[in-house]
Design an enzyme around this catalytic site. Structure first.
Site, PDB file in Angstrom:
ATOM      1  N   ASP A 110     -14.144  11.661 -17.340  1.00 13.20           N
ATOM      2  CA  ASP A 110     -14.795  12.957 -17.333  1.00 13.20           C
ATOM      3  C   ASP A 110     -15.764  12.964 -16.528  1.00 13.20           C
ATOM      4  O   ASP A 110     -16.536  11.744 -16.129  1.00 13.20           O
ATOM      5  CB  ASP A 110     -15.467  13.055 -18.990  1.00 13.20           C
ATOM      6  CG  ASP A 110     -14.429  12.962 -20.135  1.00 13.20           C
ATOM      7  OD1 ASP A 110     -13.156  13.227 -19.710  1.00 13.20           O
ATOM      8  OD2 ASP A 110     -14.822  12.847 -21.249  1.00 13.20           O
TER       9      ASP A 110
HETATM   10  N1  URA Z   1     -12.411   8.811 -22.956  1.00 16.69           N
HETATM   11  C1  URA Z   1     -13.076  10.002 -22.753  1.00 16.69           C
HETATM   12  O1  URA Z   1     -13.338  10.454 -23.990  1.00 16.69           O
HETATM   13  N2  URA Z   1     -13.565  10.394 -21.668  1.00 16.69           N
HETATM   14  C2  URA Z   1     -13.279   9.666 -20.520  1.00 16.69           C
HETATM   15  O2  URA Z   1     -13.644  10.002 -19.528  1.00 16.69           O
HETATM   16  C3  URA Z   1     -12.343   8.483 -20.607  1.00 16.69           C
HETATM   17  C4  URA Z   1     -12.020   8.103 -21.910  1.00 16.69           C
END
Ligand code: URA
Length: 245
Positions: A110
């Site tokens: 993310d």
């Molecule tokens: N889980 C999440 O919520 N975000 C990420 O970037 C990776 C795993």
């Protein structure tokens, strides 16, 4: 290993158009060991040994196709063209952004997650790493908004937790407590926003998220946010042992 015209190989590696590369060759700026390669129209067989002897303007040739690199993804950059904000691809050297085949991220983090992100131009390797069948472990350091209630590790280990809007429970997740508001989790799946949704399903909220390991490959302590490192065969073996087909 297939032969390829030198101008095409270098154009695919982002060194310029074929015409520009023919010019570089005529100017004696492409060398194999001590010899200038003055005609880029000739075919070459780009083995790793051959590539190790090639220089352009005195600099070693960029990695051949089949390149895998590790990026320490900083906060605030995105892996997806669909999200607003600067892209991780902007952290690559300009020449690497012109490569064909192009570099893609192996899975995603993310925008507000930092840490270990792999990129490659090798589609088969990418699929092996993200395939649920190969169970590549991903470890995250998680900072939580509220103290743990106590049963989280057991619930995650049981493999029964359902994420909102899903019907299939998560595979078991190993959780280690570091403090009442900080844990490590190790997952083998990669569902959308999995860690954030997992802790939402447990009645908590993820405040900060950082990935520091994939398979047996750790983010080195000296790889600063935004920095990258080209991986070698031993790194790939640590990531994905060769028995994983
Ligand atoms: N889980 C999440 O919520 N975000 C990420 O970037 C990776 C795993």
């Amino acid at each position: 290993m297939k032969s390829i015209r030198l101008d095409k190989l270098l154009a695919n590696l982002g060194y310029g158009s074929r015409r520009e590369i023919q010019m570089l060759a005529r100017q004696g700026r492409i060398r194999l060991g001590d010899d200038a390669l003055t005609t880029a129209e000739d075919r070459v067989t780009p083995t790793p040994d051959w590539a190790a002897g090639l220089t352009v303007d005195g600099e070693p040739l960029d990695p051949l196709p089949g390149m895998v690199l590790m990026l320490h993804k900083p906060l605030g950059v995105t892996c997806s063209h669909k999200e607003a904000g600067p892209l991780v691809y902007g952290l690559l050297p300009a020449r690497w952004r012109r490569r064909d085949p192009a570099l893609s991220t192996i899975g995603r983090l993310d925008k507000e997650t930092s840490g270990l992100l792999l990129m490659t131009d090798d589609g088969a390797l990418l699929h092996r790493v993200i395939s649920p069948k190969n169970h590549v472990e991903k470890r995250y350091r998680v900072a939580l908004a509220r103290p743990l209630r106590g049963d989280e590790a057991d619930v995650l280990a049981a493999g029964t937790l359902l994420l909102e809007g899903e019907e299939k429970p998560l595979l078991p997740v190993a959780m280690t407590e570091r403090s009442p508001t900080e844990v490590d989790v190790v997952l083998t799946e990669g569902r959308y926003h999995q860690v954030r949704r997992m802790f939402a399903a447990l009645g908590n909220h993820v405040e900060a998220l950082h990935r520091d390991r994939m398979g047996g490959l750790e983010l080195p302590a000296d790889l600063e946010p935004g920095a990258l490192k080209v991986l070698d065969a031993a790194d790939i073996e640590a990531l994905l042992p060769s028995r994983a087909a």
